[in-house]
Design a protein around this motif. Structure first.
Motif, mmCIF file in Angstrom:
data_model
loop_
_atom_site.group_PDB
_atom_site.id
_atom_site.type_symbol
_atom_site.label_atom_id
_atom_site.label_comp_id
_atom_site.label_asym_id
_atom_site.label_seq_id
_atom_site.Cartn_x
_atom_site.Cartn_y
_atom_site.Cartn_z
ATOM 1 N N ALA A 166 50.451 -20.008 33.245
ATOM 2 C CA ALA A 166 49.403 -21.023 33.132
ATOM 3 C C ALA A 166 48.108 -20.526 33.768
ATOM 4 O O ALA A 166 47.010 -20.694 33.213
ATOM 5 C CB ALA A 166 49.854 -22.326 33.790
ATOM 6 N N ILE A 167 48.212 -19.894 34.933
ATOM 7 C CA ILE A 167 47.018 -19.342 35.594
ATOM 8 C C ILE A 167 46.393 -18.248 34.737
ATOM 9 O O ILE A 167 45.173 -18.221 34.534
ATOM 10 C CB ILE A 167 47.390 -18.793 36.983
ATOM 11 N N ALA A 168 47.216 -17.342 34.209
ATOM 12 C CA ALA A 168 46.699 -16.257 33.382
ATOM 13 C C ALA A 168 46.044 -16.790 32.111
ATOM 14 O O ALA A 168 45.003 -16.277 31.672
ATOM 15 C CB ALA A 168 47.826 -15.282 33.036
ATOM 16 N N SER A 169 46.646 -17.816 31.520
ATOM 17 C CA SER A 169 46.079 -18.403 30.297
ATOM 18 C C SER A 169 44.717 -19.028 30.564
ATOM 19 O O SER A 169 43.772 -18.853 29.777
ATOM 20 C CB SER A 169 47.029 -19.455 29.727
ATOM 21 N N THR A 170 44.607 -19.755 31.670
ATOM 22 C CA THR A 170 43.324 -20.378 31.981
ATOM 23 C C THR A 170 42.277 -19.317 32.310
ATOM 24 O O THR A 170 41.109 -19.455 31.927
ATOM 25 C CB THR A 170 43.459 -21.350 33.158
ATOM 26 N N ALA A 171 42.691 -18.251 33.009
ATOM 27 C CA ALA A 171 41.751 -17.172 33.312
ATOM 28 C C ALA A 171 41.256 -16.510 32.025
ATOM 29 O O ALA A 171 40.069 -16.164 31.900
ATOM 30 C CB ALA A 171 42.412 -16.135 34.220
ATOM 31 N N PHE A 172 42.150 -16.337 31.069
ATOM 32 C CA PHE A 172 41.793 -15.752 29.772
ATOM 33 C C PHE A 172 40.796 -16.643 29.039
ATOM 34 O O PHE A 172 39.742 -16.181 28.582
ATOM 35 C CB PHE A 172 43.072 -15.571 28.953
ATOM 36 N N LEU A 173 41.101 -17.928 28.942
ATOM 37 C CA LEU A 173 40.185 -18.857 28.273
ATOM 38 C C LEU A 173 38.830 -18.903 28.968
ATOM 39 O O LEU A 173 37.779 -18.843 28.320
ATOM 40 C CB LEU A 173 40.798 -20.258 28.243
ATOM 41 N N GLY A 174 38.844 -19.024 30.286
ATOM 42 C CA GLY A 174 37.599 -19.127 31.029
ATOM 43 C C GLY A 174 36.711 -17.917 30.833
ATOM 44 O O GLY A 174 35.497 -18.048 30.617
ATOM 45 N N ALA A 175 37.292 -16.721 30.896
ATOM 46 C CA ALA A 175 36.497 -15.503 30.744
ATOM 47 C C ALA A 175 35.910 -15.388 29.341
ATOM 48 O O ALA A 175 34.756 -14.992 29.166
ATOM 49 C CB ALA A 175 37.358 -14.287 31.068
ATOM 50 N N VAL A 176 36.716 -15.722 28.322
ATOM 51 C CA VAL A 176 36.229 -15.649 26.941
ATOM 52 C C VAL A 176 35.056 -16.600 26.734
ATOM 53 O O VAL A 176 34.017 -16.227 26.150
ATOM 54 C CB VAL A 176 37.358 -15.966 25.940
ATOM 55 N N PHE A 177 35.187 -17.826 27.213
ATOM 56 C CA PHE A 177 34.111 -18.796 27.037
ATOM 57 C C PHE A 177 32.873 -18.409 27.838
ATOM 58 O O PHE A 177 31.744 -18.625 27.389
ATOM 59 C CB PHE A 177 34.594 -20.188 27.449
ATOM 60 N N LEU A 178 33.069 -17.835 29.008
ATOM 61 C CA LEU A 178 31.921 -17.452 29.835
ATOM 62 C C LEU A 178 31.164 -16.272 29.241
ATOM 63 O O LEU A 178 29.965 -16.120 29.501
ATOM 64 C CB LEU A 178 32.383 -17.133 31.254
ATOM 65 N N CYS A 179 31.833 -15.441 28.447
ATOM 66 C CA CYS A 179 31.112 -14.372 27.733
ATOM 67 C C CYS A 179 30.042 -14.973 26.828
ATOM 68 O O CYS A 179 28.880 -14.547 26.830
ATOM 69 C CB CYS A 179 32.083 -13.543 26.896
ATOM 70 N N SER A 180 30.454 -15.950 26.040
ATOM 71 C CA SER A 180 29.512 -16.609 25.134
ATOM 72 C C SER A 180 28.456 -17.391 25.904
ATOM 73 O O SER A 180 27.274 -17.387 25.546
ATOM 74 C CB SER A 180 30.279 -17.541 24.191
ATOM 75 N N ASP A 181 28.862 -18.049 26.988
ATOM 76 C CA ASP A 181 27.907 -18.809 27.787
ATOM 77 C C ASP A 181 26.884 -17.897 28.450
ATOM 78 O O ASP A 181 25.713 -18.269 28.600
ATOM 79 C CB ASP A 181 28.644 -19.626 28.854
ATOM 80 N N ALA A 182 27.308 -16.719 28.871
ATOM 81 C CA ALA A 182 26.381 -15.778 29.497
ATOM 82 C C ALA A 182 25.282 -15.379 28.517
ATOM 83 O O ALA A 182 24.095 -15.318 28.882
ATOM 84 C CB ALA A 182 27.141 -14.540 29.980
ATOM 85 N N ARG A 183 25.664 -15.136 27.283
ATOM 86 C CA ARG A 183 24.652 -14.799 26.276
ATOM 87 C C ARG A 183 23.773 -16.003 25.961
ATOM 88 O O ARG A 183 22.554 -15.875 25.789
ATOM 89 C CB ARG A 183 25.343 -14.302 25.002
ATOM 90 N N ARG A 184 24.375 -17.188 25.919
ATOM 91 C CA ARG A 184 23.612 -18.401 25.593
ATOM 92 C C ARG A 184 22.575 -18.725 26.659
ATOM 93 O O ARG A 184 21.473 -19.186 26.341
ATOM 94 C CB ARG A 184 24.594 -19.575 25.428
ATOM 95 N N PHE A 185 22.924 -18.490 27.929
ATOM 96 C CA PHE A 185 21.995 -18.777 29.018
ATOM 97 C C PHE A 185 21.081 -17.605 29.345
ATOM 98 O O PHE A 185 20.325 -17.659 30.307
ATOM 99 C CB PHE A 185 22.774 -19.179 30.275
ATOM 100 N N GLY A 186 21.158 -16.552 28.555
ATOM 101 C CA GLY A 186 20.282 -15.410 28.783
ATOM 102 C C GLY A 186 20.708 -14.530 29.932
ATOM 103 O O GLY A 186 19.929 -13.678 30.390
ATOM 104 N N ALA A 187 21.931 -14.692 30.430
ATOM 105 C CA ALA A 187 22.438 -13.866 31.532
ATOM 106 C C ALA A 187 23.165 -12.656 30.939
ATOM 107 O O ALA A 187 24.393 -12.525 31.037
ATOM 108 C CB ALA A 187 23.361 -14.676 32.431
ATOM 109 N N HIS A 188 22.421 -11.762 30.325
ATOM 110 C CA HIS A 188 23.024 -10.658 29.578
ATOM 111 C C HIS A 188 23.778 -9.695 30.489
ATOM 112 O O HIS A 188 24.686 -8.991 30.030
ATOM 113 C CB HIS A 188 21.933 -9.915 28.799
ATOM 114 N N ASP A 189 23.414 -9.656 31.767
ATOM 115 C CA ASP A 189 24.130 -8.787 32.699
ATOM 116 C C ASP A 189 25.549 -9.280 32.962
ATOM 117 O O ASP A 189 26.402 -8.511 33.428
ATOM 118 C CB ASP A 189 23.364 -8.698 34.022
#
Length: 346
Positions: A166-189
């Motif tokens: 369950a922890i690994a699954s949530t970490a996987f989901l969170g990281a995937v979504f944050l990739c897209s969010d980083a680009r959306r918020f202009g945090a390309h780094d």
């Protein structure tokens, strides 16, 4: 009617695992972001990405509880009697998580921000573990009507593996979504920062799944038989395919599509568990028909659920869609800044 409500319950669990799991995953990466200076940028992104739909994701948890105590009161009683401790710890984690997330951003004192941030991050790790341990206790057949609470009901090999997965699954989901969010918020780094973490989380999930195979075979035989044949096996294979597709999409930097495949990975894994366990709600002691409530209660529950789907469903889809497109703007730092107080920045 009982079968319909049972599958609605499984779907609601899958929805919470995906929607709420993404939030837990963000909290997991908040915990591992590093010190105040090193973790400043990742935590800034996590705060801004989670804020618009924070409360929406908890709707699924409420829906699960309503379906359980109304549709299957016998199961509800058995689960909460045998597993009250991990459920209570998960509930405490939910409260500490919400308080930490809500209070960290407006707090101006560094010491307070650290305390609130620690409460949010640590609870994001412990809460999915205890919820996973509960599902593991159920799947292993240790929960039955009349069985008293004991540590063995949730501190067993299947529960341990379910909690870690369950922890690994949530970490996987969170990281995937944050990739897209980083680009959306202009945090390309931060795009590559979270892309590497998504790959690491998926690798950890695969390793845990391989370890869980012999554990499930020896400790949860009925579910093992369901996962190695029929629709349970099909759902498990499709979950693995979607996970690999997510990895490839991240390689191609197709972050929008990777969100859908990562959600499908977790949702299909939950459905695989549902197919593997049928016709039992509590293997191998309580079937769906045995646990079902009164017929008129089930009918009204189905009617109310249909109304909720018609009225609330489109609103939830719209909220998620607007958030994905970046149309929901969270409060800015200046919006939540409190007046200067003695001791600020100390």
């Amino acid at each position: 009617m009982a079968d319909l409500i049972a599958w609605l319950l499984v779907i609601a669990i899958a929805a919470y695992a995906c929607a709420g799991g993404t939030d837990y995953g963000a909290g997991f990466w908040d915990l591992l972001a590093g010190g105040a200076e090193r973790g400043k940028r990742p935590r800034w992104l996590i705060d801004h990405a989670m804020a618009p739909v924070w409360e929406v994701n908890n709707v699924w948890l409420i829906f699960i509880l309503i379906l359980m105590w109304t549709g299957f009161p016998t199961m509800f009683q058995a689960v909460f009697e045998a597993l009250w401790l991990p459920l209570a710890l998960a509930a405490v984690g939910q409260l500490l998580r919400g308080a930490g997330f809500a209070l960290r951003k407006p707090s101006r004192r560094i010491a307070q921000r650290r305390v609130y941030g620690a409460a949010f991050a640590i609870s994001s790790l412990l809460t999915p573990f205890f919820l996973g341990a509960v599902l593991g206790g159920i799947a292993s057949g240790r929960v039955a009507v009349g069985v008293p609470a004991s540590s063995d009901a949730w501190a067993n090999p299947t529960s341990l593996m379910a909690g870690l997965m369950a922890i690994a699954s949530t970490a996987f989901l969170g990281a995937v979504f944050l990739c897209s969010d980083a680009r959306r918020f202009g945090a390309h780094d931060l795009v590559d920062h979270f892309r590497l973490r998504a790959w690491a989380a998926f690798a950890a999930l695969v390793v845990l799944a391989l370890i869980a195979l012999p554990v499930t075979r020896d400790d949860a035989r009925y579910v093992w038989d369901g996962l190695t044949g029929g629709l349970g096996l099909l759902m498990a294979i499709l979950a693995g395919v979607c996970g690999l597709a997510t990895v490839l999409l991240l390689v191609r930097r197709l972050y929008g599509w990777s969100r859908y495949t990562s959600v499908a990975t977790v949702a299909l894994a939950v459905l695989a568990w549902g197919f593997a366990q049928r016709p039992y709600l509590l293997p191998t002691s309580l079937t769906v028909s045995q646990a079902a409530g009164a017929a008129h209660s089930l009918r009204w529950l189905a009617i109310v659920t249909l109304i909720a789907v018609v009225l609330v469903g489109p609103a939830l889809v719209l909220v998620y869609r607007l958030d994905t497109k970046g149309r929901l703007e969270p409060l800015t730092d200046s919006d939540t800044s409190s007046a200067g107080m003695p001791g600020d920045n100390v």
